[in-house]
Design an enzyme around this catalytic site. Structure first.
Site, PDB file in Angstrom:
ATOM      1  N   HIS A 238      -3.584  -5.769   2.316  1.00 38.48           N
ATOM      2  CA  HIS A 238      -3.279  -5.886   3.741  1.00 38.48           C
ATOM      3  C   HIS A 238      -3.824  -7.227   4.221  1.00 38.48           C
ATOM      4  O   HIS A 238      -4.490  -7.954   3.481  1.00 38.48           O
ATOM      5  CB  HIS A 238      -3.982  -4.778   4.539  1.00 38.48           C
ATOM      6  CG  HIS A 238      -3.605  -3.398   4.148  1.00 38.48           C
ATOM      7  ND1 HIS A 238      -2.385  -2.825   4.471  1.00 38.48           N
ATOM      8  CD2 HIS A 238      -4.285  -2.438   3.470  1.00 38.48           C
ATOM      9  CE1 HIS A 238      -2.355  -1.584   4.010  1.00 38.48           C
ATOM     10  NE2 HIS A 238      -3.485  -1.320   3.397  1.00 38.48           N
TER      11      HIS A 238
ATOM     12  N   CYS B   2       0.805  -1.212   0.000  1.00 40.29           N
ATOM     13  CA  CYS B   2       0.000   0.000   0.000  1.00 40.29           C
ATOM     14  C   CYS B   2       0.848   1.277   0.000  1.00 40.29           C
ATOM     15  O   CYS B   2       1.476   1.555  -1.008  1.00 40.29           O
ATOM     16  CB  CYS B   2      -1.000  -0.051   1.150  1.00 40.29           C
ATOM     17  SG  CYS B   2      -2.453   0.961   0.822  1.00 40.29           S
TER      18      CYS B   2
ATOM     19  N   ARG C 181     -12.287   6.386  -1.818  1.00 39.76           N
ATOM     20  CA  ARG C 181     -11.184   5.467  -1.522  1.00 39.76           C
ATOM     21  C   ARG C 181     -11.594   4.043  -1.864  1.00 39.76           C
ATOM     22  O   ARG C 181     -12.776   3.691  -1.740  1.00 39.76           O
ATOM     23  CB  ARG C 181     -10.831   5.515  -0.029  1.00 39.76           C
ATOM     24  CG  ARG C 181     -10.084   6.727   0.389  1.00 39.76           C
ATOM     25  CD  ARG C 181      -9.813   6.684   1.873  1.00 39.76           C
ATOM     26  NE  ARG C 181      -8.694   5.825   2.250  1.00 39.76           N
ATOM     27  CZ  ARG C 181      -7.423   6.148   2.115  1.00 39.76           C
ATOM     28  NH1 ARG C 181      -7.084   7.293   1.590  1.00 39.76           N
ATOM     29  NH2 ARG C 181      -6.464   5.324   2.513  1.00 39.76           N
TER      30      ARG C 181
HETATM   31  N1  GLN Z   1      -1.852   7.101   1.537  1.00 37.05           N
HETATM   32  C1  GLN Z   1      -1.997   6.085   0.530  1.00 37.05           C
HETATM   33  C2  GLN Z   1      -3.327   6.114  -0.196  1.00 37.05           C
HETATM   34  O1  GLN Z   1      -4.337   6.440   0.389  1.00 37.05           O
HETATM   35  C3  GLN Z   1      -1.718   4.720   1.133  1.00 37.05           C
HETATM   36  C4  GLN Z   1      -2.765   4.278   2.117  1.00 37.05           C
HETATM   37  C5  GLN Z   1      -2.396   3.020   2.858  1.00 37.05           C
HETATM   38  O2  GLN Z   1      -1.243   2.717   3.071  1.00 37.05           O
HETATM   39  N2  GLN Z   1      -3.403   2.266   3.246  1.00 37.05           N
HETATM   40  O3  GLN Z   1      -3.389   5.769  -1.365  1.00 37.05           O
END
Ligand code: GLN
Length: 245
Positions: A193, A92, A127
């Site tokens: 994850h 990520c 997101r």
């Molecule tokens: N900040 C990054 C994004 O939102 C990574 C997020 C994360 O590591 N979960 O794309």
């Protein structure tokens, strides 16, 4: 290999939000269970990055992610160790950090470590949050990949960089091609994850085999994690069927 296998969790103080440090633990345990000598290092960001054979980078928030990238570029060890054959698993924010560039909180571009020819931009939509299932593509012989994602960035792969998998559920890279993650040499990036290696022990063994120069790894009793995988993958299969009917 002379000396212990060194597994480093990179900057748990900056990239520790999503429990991805568990990937280091999985690698260390799976090596120990095979009688190998292992050293698990928690590499904090205010110290020089230690020499290691496998580096694990995890997810994090936008601000700490920018700091992690700048510190890794200035430190120089990660890029040098990868040149020398070290293995990297980057998840990520970590995935974005090992690319060429990635967005900060306001979408402004920041320089990455450049281990993968990928570029991440801030996505326009909501997101990507939820379970992911991906058919493996970039590494041969892996079972289906499972994990969960939580990111706003969209990642584009450069020519010659292959995706780790192709999503059948979830978003993944969000590049319009249903790609998930990226692989180049012994550097693997992913949005998954879980930690991803707890949910996909087959991937953990690929990384260990790479670090041990292709050494044969004795099979382990993975019935507990297989049960968990079946439960998660079964839930996703049922969801997909319900959506079709
Ligand atoms: N900040 C990054 C994004 O939102 C990574 C997020 C994360 O590591 N979960 O794309």
């Amino acid at each position: 290999m002379s000396g212990p296998l060194r597994v480093a969790v990179v900057y748990p103080d900056l990239l520790g939000t999503y429990g991805d440090g568990g990937n280091g633990l999985i690698l260390a345990r799976r090596a120990e269970w095979r009688g190998l000598d292992v050293e698990l290092l928690q590499a904090v960001s205010d110290r020089p990055l230690p020499e290691a054979d496998i580096y694990c980078l995890g997810g994090g928030e936008d601000g700490p992610q920018v700091r992690a990238a700048r510190t890794l570029v200035d430190d120089g060890t990660l890029a040098r160790r990868v040149q020398g054959g070290a293995v990297v698993l980057a998840v990520c924010a970590g995935f974005q950090v090992v690319g060429r560039s990635f967005p900060g909180a306001d979408g402004e571009p920041h320089e990455g470590v450049g281990l993968l020819d990928i570029e991440t931009l801030k996505g326009a939509g909501p997101r990507a949050v939820g379970e992911v299932v991906a058919e493996p593509e970039g590494i041969e012989g892996l079972p289906v990949l499972t994990g969960f994602e939580n990111h706003g960035g969209h990642t584009m792969l450069g020519e010659g960089t292959v995706a780790l998998g192709r999503v059948t559920a979830g978003i993944g890279n969000g590049d319009g091609g249903r790609g998930e993650g990226a692989v180049a040499g012994h550097v693997v990036g992913t949005y998954l994850h879980g930690p991803v290696l707890a949910r996909n022990p087959g991937l953990a063994d690929v990384l260990l085999a790479w670090a041990l120069q292709g050494a044969w790894l004795e099979p382990l009793d993975d019935s507990a994690s297989e049960g968990l995988r079946e439960e998660r993958l079964g839930t996703m299969r049922r969801k997909r069927l319900r959506r079709r009917t």
